[in-house]
Design a protein around this motif. Sequence first.
Motif, PDB file in Angstrom:
ATOM      1  N   GLN A 310      97.097  74.716  61.274  1.00 44.14           N
ATOM      2  CA  GLN A 310      96.627  75.176  60.577  1.00 44.14           C
ATOM      3  C   GLN A 310      98.482  76.248  60.435  1.00 44.14           C
ATOM      4  O   GLN A 310      98.919  76.485  61.551  1.00 44.14           O
ATOM      5  N   GLN A 311      97.827  76.915  59.079  1.00 40.24           N
ATOM      6  CA  GLN A 311      98.935  77.829  58.584  1.00 40.24           C
ATOM      7  C   GLN A 311      98.449  79.007  58.179  1.00 40.24           C
ATOM      8  O   GLN A 311      97.785  78.990  57.170  1.00 40.24           O
ATOM      9  N   ALA A 312      99.061  80.364  58.426  1.00 39.74           N
ATOM     10  CA  ALA A 312      98.989  80.920  57.743  1.00 39.74           C
ATOM     11  C   ALA A 312      99.573  82.216  56.606  1.00 39.74           C
ATOM     12  O   ALA A 312     100.402  82.287  57.386  1.00 39.74           O
ATOM     13  N   SER A 313      99.543  81.943  55.634  1.00 44.52           N
ATOM     14  CA  SER A 313     100.370  81.952  54.378  1.00 44.52           C
ATOM     15  C   SER A 313     100.323  84.018  54.247  1.00 44.52           C
ATOM     16  O   SER A 313      99.062  84.290  53.663  1.00 44.52           O
ATOM     17  N   LEU A 314     101.062  84.650  54.026  1.00 48.91           N
ATOM     18  CA  LEU A 314     101.407  85.774  53.478  1.00 48.91           C
ATOM     19  C   LEU A 314     102.230  85.919  51.939  1.00 48.91           C
ATOM     20  O   LEU A 314     103.247  85.069  52.494  1.00 48.91           O
ATOM     21  N   LYS A 315     101.251  86.219  50.622  1.00 48.25           N
ATOM     22  CA  LYS A 315     102.834  85.936  49.998  1.00 48.25           C
ATOM     23  C   LYS A 315     103.733  87.155  50.187  1.00 48.25           C
ATOM     24  O   LYS A 315     103.460  88.532  49.876  1.00 48.25           O
ATOM     25  N   ASN A 316     104.622  86.919  49.211  1.00 48.10           N
ATOM     26  CA  ASN A 316     105.918  87.283  49.382  1.00 48.10           C
ATOM     27  C   ASN A 316     105.829  88.956  47.742  1.00 48.10           C
ATOM     28  O   ASN A 316     106.421  88.930  47.800  1.00 48.10           O
ATOM     29  N   ASP A 317     104.690  88.389  47.540  1.00 51.01           N
ATOM     30  CA  ASP A 317     104.906  89.115  45.841  1.00 51.01           C
ATOM     31  C   ASP A 317     103.976  91.117  45.823  1.00 51.01           C
ATOM     32  O   ASP A 317     103.464  91.587  45.543  1.00 51.01           O
ATOM     33  N   GLY A 318     103.865  91.176  47.637  1.00 52.02           N
ATOM     34  CA  GLY A 318     103.122  92.580  48.022  1.00 52.02           C
ATOM     35  C   GLY A 318     101.642  92.198  48.231  1.00 52.02           C
ATOM     36  O   GLY A 318     100.683  93.189  48.466  1.00 52.02           O
ATOM     37  N   SER A 319     101.132  91.121  48.243  1.00 53.63           N
ATOM     38  CA  SER A 319      99.663  90.910  48.668  1.00 53.63           C
ATOM     39  C   SER A 319      99.137  90.980  49.800  1.00 53.63           C
ATOM     40  O   SER A 319     100.505  90.897  51.458  1.00 53.63           O
ATOM     41  N   LYS A 320      97.917  92.030  50.405  1.00 53.34           N
ATOM     42  CA  LYS A 320      98.141  91.996  51.470  1.00 53.34           C
ATOM     43  C   LYS A 320      97.221  90.898  52.746  1.00 53.34           C
ATOM     44  O   LYS A 320      96.560  90.876  52.961  1.00 53.34           O
ATOM     45  N   ARG A 321      97.110  89.874  51.654  1.00 55.30           N
ATOM     46  CA  ARG A 321      95.860  88.920  52.225  1.00 55.30           C
ATOM     47  C   ARG A 321      96.656  87.999  52.664  1.00 55.30           C
ATOM     48  O   ARG A 321      96.871  86.823  52.685  1.00 55.30           O
ATOM     49  N   ILE A 322      95.589  87.559  54.067  1.00 51.50           N
ATOM     50  CA  ILE A 322      95.798  86.270  55.174  1.00 51.50           C
ATOM     51  C   ILE A 322      95.246  84.824  53.805  1.00 51.50           C
ATOM     52  O   ILE A 322      93.963  85.192  54.216  1.00 51.50           O
ATOM     53  N   ILE A 323      96.501  84.056  53.835  1.00 51.17           N
ATOM     54  CA  ILE A 323      95.139  82.662  53.699  1.00 51.17           C
ATOM     55  C   ILE A 323      95.711  81.425  54.774  1.00 51.17           C
ATOM     56  O   ILE A 323      96.854  81.663  54.668  1.00 51.17           O
ATOM     57  N   VAL A 324      94.294  81.218  55.860  1.00 54.53           N
ATOM     58  CA  VAL A 324      94.680  79.868  56.114  1.00 54.53           C
ATOM     59  C   VAL A 324      94.053  78.765  55.297  1.00 54.53           C
ATOM     60  O   VAL A 324      93.124  77.906  54.952  1.00 54.53           O
ATOM     61  N   GLN A 325      95.402  77.492  55.990  1.00 56.25           N
ATOM     62  CA  GLN A 325      94.684  76.341  55.115  1.00 56.25           C
ATOM     63  C   GLN A 325      95.401  75.499  56.282  1.00 56.25           C
ATOM     64  O   GLN A 325      96.192  76.130  57.237  1.00 56.25           O
ATOM     65  N   ASP A 326      95.164  74.201  56.222  1.00 58.11           N
ATOM     66  CA  ASP A 326      96.151  72.656  57.140  1.00 58.11           C
ATOM     67  C   ASP A 326      97.227  72.553  56.303  1.00 58.11           C
ATOM     68  O   ASP A 326      97.714  72.985  55.031  1.00 58.11           O
ATOM     69  N   ALA A 327      98.158  72.709  58.382  1.00 60.01           N
ATOM     70  CA  ALA A 327      99.650  72.279  57.345  1.00 60.01           C
ATOM     71  C   ALA A 327     100.112  70.993  57.201  1.00 60.01           C
ATOM     72  O   ALA A 327      99.302  69.959  58.017  1.00 60.01           O
ATOM     73  N   ASP A 328     101.372  70.962  56.482  1.00 58.20           N
ATOM     74  CA  ASP A 328     101.699  69.240  56.627  1.00 58.20           C
ATOM     75  C   ASP A 328     103.347  69.763  57.831  1.00 58.20           C
ATOM     76  O   ASP A 328     104.152  70.255  57.200  1.00 58.20           O
ATOM     77  N   LEU A 329     102.183  69.458  59.205  1.00 60.33           N
ATOM     78  CA  LEU A 329     103.827  70.234  60.379  1.00 60.33           C
ATOM     79  C   LEU A 329     104.938  69.390  60.198  1.00 60.33           C
ATOM     80  O   LEU A 329     105.749  69.033  60.105  1.00 60.33           O
ATOM     81  N   GLY A 330     104.719  67.725  59.443  1.00 65.57           N
ATOM     82  CA  GLY A 330     106.109  66.980  59.427  1.00 65.57           C
ATOM     83  C   GLY A 330     107.388  68.062  58.451  1.00 65.57           C
ATOM     84  O   GLY A 330     107.987  67.236  58.916  1.00 65.57           O
ATOM     85  N   LYS A 331     106.905  68.266  57.538  1.00 62.92           N
ATOM     86  CA  LYS A 331     107.119  68.989  55.991  1.00 62.92           C
ATOM     87  C   LYS A 331     108.208  70.234  56.657  1.00 62.92           C
ATOM     88  O   LYS A 331     109.218  70.839  56.750  1.00 62.92           O
ATOM     89  N   VAL A 332     106.559  71.628  57.602  1.00 60.17           N
ATOM     90  CA  VAL A 332     107.584  72.455  59.049  1.00 60.17           C
ATOM     91  C   VAL A 332     108.053  72.180  59.523  1.00 60.17           C
ATOM     92  O   VAL A 332     109.480  72.911  59.797  1.00 60.17           O
ATOM     93  N   MET A 333     107.619  71.089  60.630  1.00 58.32           N
ATOM     94  CA  MET A 333     108.832  70.966  61.420  1.00 58.32           C
ATOM     95  C   MET A 333     110.285  70.024  60.984  1.00 58.32           C
ATOM     96  O   MET A 333     111.146  69.536  61.972  1.00 58.32           O
ATOM     97  N   ALA A 334     110.504  70.013  59.775  1.00 60.63           N
ATOM     98  CA  ALA A 334     111.374  68.429  59.919  1.00 60.63           C
ATOM     99  C   ALA A 334     112.997  69.661  59.895  1.00 60.63           C
ATOM    100  O   ALA A 334     114.117  69.052  60.896  1.00 60.63           O
ATOM    101  N   TRP A 335     112.964  70.661  60.045  1.00 61.93           N
ATOM    102  CA  TRP A 335     114.261  71.333  60.149  1.00 61.93           C
ATOM    103  C   TRP A 335     115.174  71.439  61.789  1.00 61.93           C
ATOM    104  O   TRP A 335     116.181  70.997  61.841  1.00 61.93           O
TER     105      TRP A 335
END
Length: 410
Positions: A310-335
């Motif tokens: 899972q992935q928790a996202s907090l937008k960089n637009d000043g929003s304070k809401r955390i959104i949890v969703q399934d992650a693409d681990l291959g994409k996240v760990m590619a670097w």
Amino acid sequence: MDENRIKQLLQGFKAGELSEAENAEWEQTMELPETRQLLQQLMEGEMLAMKASGDFDMQPWKPVLARILSLDQPEANAKEEIQTGRIYRMRKWTWAAAAVLVLLTAGTFYLFTNKKSTPPPVATTQQEIAPGKDGAVLTLADGRQMVLDSLGNGIVAMEDGAQVTLKNGKLQYTQLESANKEIQYNTMTTPRGRQFMITLPDGTEVWLNAASSIRFPVEFNSTERRVEVTGEAFFHVKSLKLPAFNERPAIKVPFVVNVNKQMDVEVLGTQFNVNAYTNEKAINTTLTEGVVRVRTNEEPAQTAMLLPGQQASLKNDGSKRIIVQDADLGKVMAWKNGLFNFENVSLADAMLQLERWYDIDVAYENGIPNIWFSGKISRETNLAGLLKILEKTGVQFRLDGRKLTVLQGN
């Protein structure tokens, strides 16, 4: 093997019309590196013909791609794997991108790029820009800075409470006894075009991507292990317990990562990735193992628990809401795995990655083209080679020194 025969086998396999004997011949042919190089050329030719004709039906090619990619396992050493009743020797393939899948407006276009075959260079006024490498700057508690790229193996610093050792491109902190009650902090920073790995005083391992930093105490206390990060980092946190004392049970010491002074990631022992670049759309915390809790730093605080994948996202637009969703681990760990993963990535987002890894600045001559990519490319590819791959989408580039200008796109 005769080129015409390889063409026949390729077409038969694509159409699913090979006999049992022909299928065995195809499998034996695929084991030869020189055959796969020829297949690269044949497939690229057919894909270009498809693009020219407007026929972008990729369905018949899926079995071919799946079979070829099954021979390209990204392992450093050969390994054996049981497949369809046989043992295949898995080799580290030298292709810079086993498959680069470029999404065009009319469909999907597949390319293969051979790392041994250098593509024509993109026009440039200076020497070729190499990919990023290991390197970082360590800032000690007294303000002194050490460029780790230029140092050899050995002890590089003695801080009050820790010994700092550099070995084979990795920084190791060994916690020592200290009578000093004042907490001493060090900061490791990776500029653009650099990445580095560090082992913190408690044994926690941290990998820093380019243009990132971590600030940490040289000696952790018994109540909390807290560090601060910017940019992108992958953590393998060591579980730490204080031993039982008298009737007090053993106590787990929490590990807390403060991200851009906007969010805390609290863990007891786990593996996770934090992407907190300020020019990205959101701060993303992705869990690969264990359990973490994320919490915003502003009141009223938002919290969320993450499970692996899972992935928790907090937008960089000043929003304070955390959104949890399934992650693409291959994409996240590619670097961390030495890849650019451009699966469903816009040109603009891809350019952000190139800026950090190649230490370049990107500009757009006529706005940002609406082009999306898909596929994987080795981060060891030089910039000119990578741009040649991306130019297959119709976008064009001009490189002047370390300034890359995007000229146009379809």
